[in-house]
Design a protein around this motif. Structure first.
Motif, PDB file in Angstrom:
ATOM      1  N   PHE A 112       0.843  -1.190   0.000  1.00 10.21           N
ATOM      2  CA  PHE A 112       0.000   0.000   0.000  1.00 10.21           C
ATOM      3  C   PHE A 112       0.881   1.244   0.000  1.00 10.21           C
ATOM      4  CE2 PHE A 112      -1.989  -3.450   2.454  1.00 10.21           C
ATOM      5  CZ  PHE A 112      -3.071  -3.710   1.616  1.00 10.21           C
ATOM      6  N   ALA A 113       0.272   2.406  -0.212  1.00 11.09           N
ATOM      7  CA  ALA A 113       1.071   3.628  -0.253  1.00 11.09           C
ATOM      8  C   ALA A 113       0.274   4.808   0.271  1.00 11.09           C
ATOM      9  CB  ALA A 113       1.534   3.905  -1.675  1.00 11.09           C
ATOM     10  N   GLU A 114       1.010   5.735   0.880  1.00  7.98           N
ATOM     11  CA  GLU A 114       0.425   7.015   1.283  1.00  7.98           C
ATOM     12  C   GLU A 114       1.423   8.117   0.958  1.00  7.98           C
ATOM     13  OE1 GLU A 114      -2.021   9.241   4.856  1.00  7.98           O
ATOM     14  OE2 GLU A 114      -1.150   7.262   5.238  1.00  7.98           O
ATOM     15  N   GLN A 115       0.910   9.216   0.424  1.00  7.54           N
ATOM     16  CA  GLN A 115       1.755  10.325   0.003  1.00  7.54           C
ATOM     17  C   GLN A 115       1.901  11.370   1.105  1.00  7.54           C
ATOM     18  OE1 GLN A 115      -0.655  11.314  -3.555  1.00  7.54           O
ATOM     19  NE2 GLN A 115       1.193  10.919  -4.768  1.00  7.54           N
ATOM     20  N   ASP A 116       2.928  12.212   0.916  1.00  6.15           N
ATOM     21  CA  ASP A 116       3.116  13.416   1.745  1.00  6.15           C
ATOM     22  C   ASP A 116       3.165  13.116   3.243  1.00  6.15           C
ATOM     23  OD1 ASP A 116       3.123  15.068  -0.537  1.00  6.15           O
ATOM     24  OD2 ASP A 116       0.948  15.183  -0.531  1.00  6.15           O
ATOM     25  N   MET A 117       3.993  12.161   3.603  1.00  8.85           N
ATOM     26  CA  MET A 117       4.174  11.835   5.021  1.00  8.85           C
ATOM     27  C   MET A 117       5.399  12.587   5.540  1.00  8.85           C
ATOM     28  SD  MET A 117       1.727   9.610   5.623  1.00  8.85           S
ATOM     29  CE  MET A 117       2.094   8.554   7.017  1.00  8.85           C
ATOM     30  N   GLU A 118       5.166  13.481   6.491  1.00 10.73           N
ATOM     31  CA  GLU A 118       6.272  14.270   7.036  1.00 10.73           C
ATOM     32  C   GLU A 118       7.065  13.433   8.042  1.00 10.73           C
ATOM     33  OE1 GLU A 118       7.156  18.412   9.514  1.00 10.73           O
ATOM     34  OE2 GLU A 118       5.082  17.791   9.092  1.00 10.73           O
ATOM     35  N   VAL A 119       8.397  13.446   7.884  1.00 16.67           N
ATOM     36  CA  VAL A 119       9.268  12.700   8.787  1.00 16.67           C
ATOM     37  C   VAL A 119       9.545  13.559  10.016  1.00 16.67           C
ATOM     38  CG1 VAL A 119      11.471  11.525   9.062  1.00 16.67           C
ATOM     39  CG2 VAL A 119      10.328  11.536   6.833  1.00 16.67           C
ATOM     40  N   LEU A 120       9.107  13.074  11.183  1.00 18.37           N
ATOM     41  CA  LEU A 120       9.283  13.821  12.430  1.00 18.37           C
ATOM     42  C   LEU A 120      10.526  13.391  13.189  1.00 18.37           C
ATOM     43  CD1 LEU A 120       5.588  13.863  13.691  1.00 18.37           C
ATOM     44  CD2 LEU A 120       6.767  15.571  12.313  1.00 18.37           C
ATOM     45  N   GLY A 121      11.030  12.218  12.852  1.00 21.68           N
ATOM     46  CA  GLY A 121      12.230  11.728  13.520  1.00 21.68           C
ATOM     47  C   GLY A 121      12.343  10.226  13.395  1.00 21.68           C
ATOM     48  N   TYR A 122      13.502   9.693  13.737  1.00 24.29           N
ATOM     49  CA  TYR A 122      13.688   8.239  13.687  1.00 24.29           C
ATOM     50  C   TYR A 122      14.811   7.841  14.635  1.00 24.29           C
ATOM     51  CZ  TYR A 122      17.861   8.860  10.719  1.00 24.29           C
ATOM     52  OH  TYR A 122      19.104   9.205  10.229  1.00 24.29           O
ATOM     53  N   ARG A 123      14.814   6.564  14.972  1.00 25.60           N
ATOM     54  CA  ARG A 123      15.905   6.015  15.777  1.00 25.60           C
ATOM     55  C   ARG A 123      16.296   4.654  15.227  1.00 25.60           C
ATOM     56  NH1 ARG A 123      14.066   2.471  19.987  1.00 25.60           N
ATOM     57  NH2 ARG A 123      11.787   2.266  19.988  1.00 25.60           N
TER      58      ARG A 123
ATOM     59  N   LYS B 197      12.989   2.749  13.495  1.00 26.88           N
ATOM     60  CA  LYS B 197      11.602   3.147  13.716  1.00 26.88           C
ATOM     61  C   LYS B 197      11.504   4.640  13.415  1.00 26.88           C
ATOM     62  CE  LYS B 197       9.582  -0.200  16.894  1.00 26.88           C
ATOM     63  NZ  LYS B 197       8.890  -0.385  18.197  1.00 26.88           N
ATOM     64  N   MET B 198      10.543   4.972  12.562  1.00 33.43           N
ATOM     65  CA  MET B 198      10.415   6.345  12.103  1.00 33.43           C
ATOM     66  C   MET B 198       9.026   6.864  12.437  1.00 33.43           C
ATOM     67  SD  MET B 198      11.353   7.842   8.336  1.00 33.43           S
ATOM     68  CE  MET B 198      10.349   6.629   7.502  1.00 33.43           C
ATOM     69  N   LYS B 199       8.968   8.080  12.952  1.00 31.28           N
ATOM     70  CA  LYS B 199       7.696   8.705  13.283  1.00 31.28           C
ATOM     71  C   LYS B 199       7.275   9.619  12.136  1.00 31.28           C
ATOM     72  CE  LYS B 199       5.260  10.956  17.110  1.00 31.28           C
ATOM     73  NZ  LYS B 199       5.374  11.561  18.448  1.00 31.28           N
ATOM     74  N   LEU B 200       6.031   9.439  11.698  1.00 30.70           N
ATOM     75  CA  LEU B 200       5.513  10.188  10.550  1.00 30.70           C
ATOM     76  C   LEU B 200       4.230  10.917  10.926  1.00 30.70           C
ATOM     77  CD1 LEU B 200       5.770   7.328   7.867  1.00 30.70           C
ATOM     78  CD2 LEU B 200       7.417   9.175   8.205  1.00 30.70           C
ATOM     79  N   ARG B 201       3.943  11.981  10.192  1.00 30.55           N
ATOM     80  CA  ARG B 201       2.654  12.667  10.328  1.00 30.55           C
ATOM     81  C   ARG B 201       2.065  12.851   8.936  1.00 30.55           C
ATOM     82  NH1 ARG B 201       2.009  18.479  13.210  1.00 30.55           N
ATOM     83  NH2 ARG B 201       3.224  19.133  11.389  1.00 30.55           N
TER      84      ARG B 201
ATOM     85  N   GLU C 219       3.899   5.309  13.299  1.00 33.21           N
ATOM     86  CA  GLU C 219       5.274   4.826  13.413  1.00 33.21           C
ATOM     87  C   GLU C 219       5.465   3.667  12.444  1.00 33.21           C
ATOM     88  OE1 GLU C 219       7.880   4.688  17.244  1.00 33.21           O
ATOM     89  OE2 GLU C 219       6.939   2.713  17.041  1.00 33.21           O
ATOM     90  N   VAL C 220       6.548   3.703  11.675  1.00 32.39           N
ATOM     91  CA  VAL C 220       6.831   2.632  10.720  1.00 32.39           C
ATOM     92  C   VAL C 220       8.201   2.035  11.024  1.00 32.39           C
ATOM     93  CG1 VAL C 220       5.441   3.709   8.894  1.00 32.39           C
ATOM     94  CG2 VAL C 220       7.908   4.126   8.968  1.00 32.39           C
ATOM     95  N   LYS C 221       8.351   0.761  10.658  1.00 41.93           N
ATOM     96  CA  LYS C 221       9.647   0.087  10.788  1.00 41.93           C
ATOM     97  C   LYS C 221      10.318   0.011   9.419  1.00 41.93           C
ATOM     98  CE  LYS C 221       8.616  -3.020  14.673  1.00 41.93           C
ATOM     99  NZ  LYS C 221       8.446  -4.450  15.066  1.00 41.93           N
ATOM    100  N   TYR C 222      11.653   0.016   9.448  1.00 42.30           N
ATOM    101  CA  TYR C 222      12.427  -0.152   8.215  1.00 42.30           C
ATOM    102  C   TYR C 222      13.708  -0.889   8.581  1.00 42.30           C
ATOM    103  CZ  TYR C 222      14.478   0.985   3.665  1.00 42.30           C
ATOM    104  OH  TYR C 222      15.038   0.912   2.406  1.00 42.30           O
ATOM    105  N   PHE C 223      14.205  -1.722   7.655  1.00 39.37           N
ATOM    106  CA  PHE C 223      15.324  -2.599   8.006  1.00 39.37           C
ATOM    107  C   PHE C 223      16.601  -2.332   7.214  1.00 39.37           C
ATOM    108  CE2 PHE C 223      11.426  -4.829   9.188  1.00 39.37           C
ATOM    109  CZ  PHE C 223      11.696  -5.098  10.519  1.00 39.37           C
ATOM    110  N   ARG C 224      16.672  -1.159   6.558  1.00 39.62           N
ATOM    111  CA  ARG C 224      17.925  -0.789   5.877  1.00 39.62           C
ATOM    112  C   ARG C 224      18.259   0.671   6.229  1.00 39.62           C
ATOM    113  NH1 ARG C 224      15.102  -3.383   1.742  1.00 39.62           N
ATOM    114  NH2 ARG C 224      14.792  -1.441   0.576  1.00 39.62           N
TER     115      ARG C 224
END
Length: 586
Positions: A491-502, A512-516, A524-529
């Motif tokens: 799935f996809a969603e556009q225009d997600m502002e990145v608020l931060g990640y760790r 883990k990245m926080k989006l608005r 919050e989304v996970k990513y592995f690279r």
């Protein structure tokens, strides 16, 4: 690598079908994206059982081949099963051998050695069978191209039945029966089955003809393993076999398979399609790649627990050695490529990669080709030396969607010593002196445009993360097993502002990245690279903005996000996760 994002745009009465099937309209949309059209096929996709698989008798020569083997059983003739050295070949051989033995057959088996014999039944195998007193040969997962070997068998007075699933070559062997759903005039409704399924259909028909009970679920775990590892499309009856086979894999009574599952630390876990394709399958494959595939077959056949445990450990160790050789070989192969910059990324100059990598075991050439294909999205053939003849190179190829490797190599068949394969994979041998001419010929005639070399990222639906729920995630899981032609929904969603990640984890490989979103909702989304992500943010925005993101300082940077839904179970708690798979600057 840059990808071409596209959204499936197929029409159907999503809401109406969702009501009839009792699922979310998004689930219906996903099924439509997988090629489902008829109402009955939607129901079969969701709720299909083994009764929805196809009748074996529709295959050309099926009844003839069964009659031949049945007569051989009645006469007490000596039957030899000749298989192949990959997972499909080993499991096909096991199915035929085990089922014939259970009928009281005088039966043995042979599998070509990858290095000494190469692919498929050859004259050595035929002559060994004759010298051993064999009367009838039945092949599985090979034989459709064995013209010379079958001719020799007929000279010696042997009967030959071929069961195979590979593409049909220009000249067919003169066997007594040829069972391959790709043949002209074959009425079998679904052609994309693996060799193990063809062998299984043969055994189903043989048992039925002889009034014997095969057992409704017999060999299903083998079909799941072979179908998945041979990268068959997970639609139609393939999906049913893999889904049902996975259920049986988790409770298999096969002593060797149980020992392998234990050796791979999978005991007590729910085995899924990932484990088939990336854990269990490669361990069986390792025997044929680095040693002798009969080692893997003996594991499946054995009734000796101690032997099974020892052999399973050996296969696991062989696979570890294979992994190491693959990494080293892929590095060597990459250094042989001439690269240029395309759209800010280094890409190969050639559209078809033909690479010679000396001193690499020929059993890992195909895996290396697959690595390069994934890295650069180019059809790739990796050649290495052969032990028997320094003037001959043996190659293994992996292809992309827009390049039928079988057809393209077939156009230059005169340059090959030996050749066979599928649209997406091939095995071949050529003279070392012809390597450069072969590379040039494939590139000159490839017919590929630059747009063909940009992988497509197919989005099932542009779905706001706010629409997702645990109920929807569970319904999506009902579409498993996922794989070729039934990929995990995206799935996809556009225009997600990145608020931060760790970034965290033992190897610092989880992010883990926080989006608005544009409506002010937080996710919050996970990513592995994470390393790749940081490099992209530096390139698209600035290093300063990347540092701010990591510190949780707003930068206003926005991304388009492609994501999967995942049901996460940890310490008894079940939660819904968003897994980011791809991203682009908004």
């Amino acid at each position: 690598m840059k990808k071409d994002w596209r959204v499936f745009n197929l029409a159907a009465d999503f809401n109406g079908l969702a009501g009839k099937l009792g699922v979310d309209p998004v689930v219906v949309r996903i099924m439509r994206n997988r090629g489902i059209i008829e109402d009955k096929d939607y129901e079969s996709f969701l709720y299909g059982t083994l009764s929805n698989t196809h009748s074996p008798e529709k295959m050309l020569d099926m009844e003839l081949g069964v009659d031949i083997i049945s007569a051989a059983l009645d006469e007490g003739e000596y039957i030899r099963v000749v298989g192949d050295y990959d997972v499909d070949g080993v499991t096909s051989t096991y199915i035929l051998y085990d089922a014939l033995k259970a009928l009281g057959a005088n039966v043995s088996y042979d599998i070509p050695h990858r290095v000494r014999d190469g692919y498929g039944m050859n004259i050595r195998i035929v002559e060994d069978a004759y010298n051993d007193g064999v009367n009838t040969i039945i092949t599985c997962d090979n034989g459709i191209a064995a013209v010379d070997a079958v001719a020799r068998a007929k000279e010696l007075g042997l009967t030959v039945v071929i069961t195979d699933h590979h593409e049909i070559p220009p000249v067919l062997p003169e066997a007594d029966a040829i069972i391959d759903p790709h043949q002209e005039g074959d009425d079998y409704p679904f052609k994309d089955i693996c060799g193990a399924v063809v062998a299984y259909k043969f055994i189903q028909t043989l048992y039925r003809q002889r009034g014997q009970e095969l057992g409704r679920r017999k060999y299903l775990e083998m079909l799941a393993l072979a179908t998945n590892c041979d990268v068959m499309p997970l639609i139609n009856e393939n999906r049913i076999y893999v889904r049902e086979g996975l259920k049986d894999m988790n409770k298999t009574t096969n002593i060797g398979l149980k020992a392998l599952i234990s050796a791979l630390s999978l005991e007590g876990r729910t085995i899924n399609e990932y484990h088939l394709g990336f854990v269990i399958g490669p361990s069986i494959n390792a025997a044929g790649k680095l040693g002798d595939a009969k080692d893997a077959l003996e594991l499946l056949i054995t009734e000796d627990q101690e032997f099974a445990e020892k052999r399973a450990q050996e296969l696991r160790d062989e696979n570890d050695a294979r992994k190491k050789q693959t990494e080293e070989g892929a590095d060597k192969a990459s250094k042989e490529l001439e690269l240029t910059e395309i759209d800010g990324e280094e890409q190969p100059v050639d559209k078809v990669l033909v690479v010679y990598v000396p001193n690499v075991h020929e059993g890992v050439a195909g895996i290396i080709a697959g690595r390069l294909k994934e890295r650069y999205y180019r059809p790739t053939i990796v050649f290495t030396d052969t032990e028997s003849n320094p003037e001959i190179l043996k190659g293994s190829g992996r292809s992309i969607e827009n390049y039928n490797m079988f057809e393209k190599i077939n156009e230059h068949r005169d340059m090959t010593v030996k050749f066979g394969g599928h649209p997406l994979a091939a095995g071949l041998s050529i003279k070392k002196s012809d390597l450069e001419a072969f590379r040039k010929a494939l590139n000159d005639d490839c017919g590929l445009e630059y747009r063909d070399l940009v992988p497509k990222l197919m989005i099932d639906a542009p779905m706001p993360m706010s629409y997702a729920s645990m109920k929807l995630a569970k319904e999506i899981e009902s579409l498993a097993p996922f794989g070729k032609n039934n990929e995990r929904p995206l799935f996809a969603e556009q225009d997600m502002e990145v608020l931060g990640y760790r970034v965290f984890g033992k190897n610092m490989n989880v992010m883990k990245m926080k989006l608005r979103n544009s409506r002010g909702q937080f996710f919050e989304v996970k990513y592995f690279r994470p390393d790749e992500f940081e490099a992209d943010i530096n390139r698209w925005f600035t290093a300063s903005e990347c540092d701010k993101m990591k510190s949780g300082i707003r930068t206003g940077c926005k991304l388009d996000i492609a994501y999967e839904l995942d049901i996460n179970e940890y310490n008894g708690t079940i939660s819904l996760d968003f897994l980011m798979k791809e991203y682009e600057p908004a």
